[in-house]
Enzyme design. Structure first.
Site, PDB file in Angstrom:
ATOM      1  N   ARG A 147     -28.247  35.058 -26.975  1.00  0.00           N
ATOM      2  CA  ARG A 147     -27.340  33.977 -27.308  1.00  0.00           C
ATOM      3  C   ARG A 147     -28.135  32.823 -27.916  1.00  0.00           C
ATOM      4  O   ARG A 147     -29.338  32.699 -27.699  1.00  0.00           O
ATOM      5  CB  ARG A 147     -26.610  33.469 -26.067  1.00  0.00           C
ATOM      6  CG  ARG A 147     -25.755  34.504 -25.356  1.00  0.00           C
ATOM      7  CD  ARG A 147     -25.110  33.903 -24.126  1.00  0.00           C
ATOM      8  NE  ARG A 147     -24.249  34.859 -23.437  1.00  0.00           N
ATOM      9  CZ  ARG A 147     -24.637  35.672 -22.462  1.00  0.00           C
ATOM     10  NH1 ARG A 147     -25.892  35.630 -22.045  1.00  0.00           N
ATOM     11  NH2 ARG A 147     -23.794  36.497 -21.885  1.00  0.00           N
ATOM     12  N   LYS A 165     -26.641  32.601 -19.008  1.00  0.00           N
ATOM     13  CA  LYS A 165     -25.561  31.840 -18.390  1.00  0.00           C
ATOM     14  C   LYS A 165     -25.755  31.763 -16.883  1.00  0.00           C
ATOM     15  O   LYS A 165     -26.291  32.678 -16.268  1.00  0.00           O
ATOM     16  CB  LYS A 165     -24.217  32.500 -18.708  1.00  0.00           C
ATOM     17  CG  LYS A 165     -23.778  32.322 -20.161  1.00  0.00           C
ATOM     18  CD  LYS A 165     -22.381  32.866 -20.366  1.00  0.00           C
ATOM     19  CE  LYS A 165     -21.896  32.590 -21.782  1.00  0.00           C
ATOM     20  NZ  LYS A 165     -20.513  33.107 -21.991  1.00  0.00           N
ATOM     21  N   HIS A 188     -24.619  33.328 -34.509  1.00  0.00           N
ATOM     22  CA  HIS A 188     -24.117  34.135 -33.382  1.00  0.00           C
ATOM     23  C   HIS A 188     -23.681  35.526 -33.829  1.00  0.00           C
ATOM     24  O   HIS A 188     -23.629  36.443 -33.010  1.00  0.00           O
ATOM     25  CB  HIS A 188     -22.934  33.419 -32.725  1.00  0.00           C
ATOM     26  CG  HIS A 188     -22.680  33.877 -31.322  1.00  0.00           C
ATOM     27  ND1 HIS A 188     -23.529  33.586 -30.275  1.00  0.00           N
ATOM     28  CD2 HIS A 188     -21.689  34.627 -30.794  1.00  0.00           C
ATOM     29  CE1 HIS A 188     -23.057  34.116 -29.162  1.00  0.00           C
ATOM     30  NE2 HIS A 188     -21.951  34.759 -29.451  1.00  0.00           N
ATOM     31  N   ARG A 204     -25.899  38.416 -32.807  1.00  0.00           N
ATOM     32  CA  ARG A 204     -25.739  38.982 -31.460  1.00  0.00           C
ATOM     33  C   ARG A 204     -24.687  40.096 -31.485  1.00  0.00           C
ATOM     34  O   ARG A 204     -24.894  41.161 -30.901  1.00  0.00           O
ATOM     35  CB  ARG A 204     -25.334  37.874 -30.492  1.00  0.00           C
ATOM     36  CG  ARG A 204     -25.069  38.349 -29.066  1.00  0.00           C
ATOM     37  CD  ARG A 204     -24.889  37.132 -28.160  1.00  0.00           C
ATOM     38  NE  ARG A 204     -24.310  37.495 -26.871  1.00  0.00           N
ATOM     39  CZ  ARG A 204     -25.012  37.983 -25.852  1.00  0.00           C
ATOM     40  NH1 ARG A 204     -26.310  38.184 -25.973  1.00  0.00           N
ATOM     41  NH2 ARG A 204     -24.415  38.270 -24.715  1.00  0.00           N
ATOM     42  N   HIS A 231     -24.125  40.576 -20.060  1.00  0.00           N
ATOM     43  CA  HIS A 231     -22.721  40.362 -19.716  1.00  0.00           C
ATOM     44  C   HIS A 231     -22.510  40.625 -18.227  1.00  0.00           C
ATOM     45  O   HIS A 231     -22.964  41.632 -17.697  1.00  0.00           O
ATOM     46  CB  HIS A 231     -21.811  41.312 -20.507  1.00  0.00           C
ATOM     47  CG  HIS A 231     -21.680  40.959 -21.938  1.00  0.00           C
ATOM     48  ND1 HIS A 231     -21.313  41.858 -22.923  1.00  0.00           N
ATOM     49  CD2 HIS A 231     -21.868  39.782 -22.599  1.00  0.00           C
ATOM     50  CE1 HIS A 231     -21.276  41.261 -24.090  1.00  0.00           C
ATOM     51  NE2 HIS A 231     -21.620  40.003 -23.925  1.00  0.00           N
ATOM     52  N   TYR A 233     -16.849  45.667 -27.840  1.00  0.00           N
ATOM     53  CA  TYR A 233     -17.650  46.240 -28.919  1.00  0.00           C
ATOM     54  C   TYR A 233     -17.300  47.691 -29.191  1.00  0.00           C
ATOM     55  O   TYR A 233     -17.610  48.219 -30.252  1.00  0.00           O
ATOM     56  CB  TYR A 233     -19.139  46.120 -28.597  1.00  0.00           C
ATOM     57  CG  TYR A 233     -19.611  44.690 -28.580  1.00  0.00           C
ATOM     58  CD1 TYR A 233     -19.807  43.995 -29.761  1.00  0.00           C
ATOM     59  CD2 TYR A 233     -19.826  44.018 -27.384  1.00  0.00           C
ATOM     60  CE1 TYR A 233     -20.217  42.672 -29.752  1.00  0.00           C
ATOM     61  CE2 TYR A 233     -20.239  42.700 -27.363  1.00  0.00           C
ATOM     62  CZ  TYR A 233     -20.431  42.035 -28.555  1.00  0.00           C
ATOM     63  OH  TYR A 233     -20.825  40.744 -28.540  1.00  0.00           O
TER      64      TYR A 233
END
Length: 252
Positions: free
Chosen positions: A138, A162, A201, A204, A227, A236
């Site tokens: 990211r 994150k 982005h 990614r 994730h 995806y």
């Protein structure tokens, strides 16, 4: 307590809790919009109907995803205010986020990736491009990456994602070459790997699509992308038209 005072105290508490700078920056913008609409009133004077009127006005110009982000901040602020004893009743309790359809992320084709690679001129641009594409990181993970987090022996880096969670990502030989060239050209002592305001982005998403097209299982892609939920990675699975065609020819 005034609305502005509530925001200042809320921000301090959430910074201590470990909220990311990006989240707090976005929430600061939301707090400003809230204060602009209501003026700097006492927090306990704001009602549920007033919040609904605020959101109804915002919905005229915002997409559902943006409106949902506004609601999440609002619910977080008032929930915190209730827990801290600044208000007796939370006016945002029964306000729900709008339903948002899951959009397929945009990605670059292999031809577009090669054109973009050729368009990179400086060592920094080339190093940044190769690192973004070969790791799938990211933007926020790249800008906070320090030199000391790179392990050259196995071409990997430990990044902070994150919720401040760390994971190991890997890069290829081409990326290693440009990273070293770029770092060798630097004369500063800044520990950061990259200093840039760009936000590519789509690299990614292209990284994930490239893995999928080459047969990588979704659980592996989920781990590499960092994730938390498998549902995020499953988006995806809708991207690879070539794989769908292959299975169609095989089974139909």
């Amino acid at each position: 307590m005034l609305l502005s005072q509530a925001w200042e105290t809320y921000e301090s508490d959430k910074r201590i809790e470990g909220f990311s700078p990006q989240t707090l920056k976005a929430y600061k913008l939301q707090s400003g919009l809230l204060i602009r609409f209501f003026n700097d009133v006492q927090l306990d004077t704001i009602t549920t109907d007033q919040l609904k009127a605020y959101l109804a006005k915002a919905s005229e110009s915002l997409k559902p995803a943006s409106l949902a982000h506004r609601i999440r901040f609002m619910k977080s602020l008032f929930r915190w205010s209730r827990e801290e004893g600044h208000i007796l009743k939370n006016p945002a309790t029964k306000i729900k986020e709008p339903k948002t359809g899951k959009r397929i992320p945009k990605f670059l084709t292999e031809m577009e990736i090669e054109h973009l690679r050729e368009a990179c001129c400086s060592p920094m641009e080339k190093a940044l491009f190769e690192f973004m594409f070969s790791t799938g990181c990211r933007i926020g993970e790249v800008v906070t990456l320090d030199r000391g987090r790179i392990n050259w022996s196995n071409r990997s880096a430990v990044i902070r994602g994150k919720s401040d969670k760390e994971r190991e990502v890997y890069f290829n030989i081409r990326c290693e070459i440009w990273l070293k060239r770029y770092l060798d050209s630097r004369v500063d002592r800044d520990p950061a790997i990259f200093v840039t305001e760009r936000d590519p982005h789509q690299l990614r998403h292209s990284y994930a699509t490239h893995l999928l097209n080459n047969g990588a299982p979704l659980d592996v892609i989920q781990s590499l992308l960092g994730h938390e939920k498998s549902e995020t990675t499953r988006i995806y699975a809708q991207l690879s038209g070539s794989i769908r065609q292959e299975f169609y020819r095989k089974y139909f």
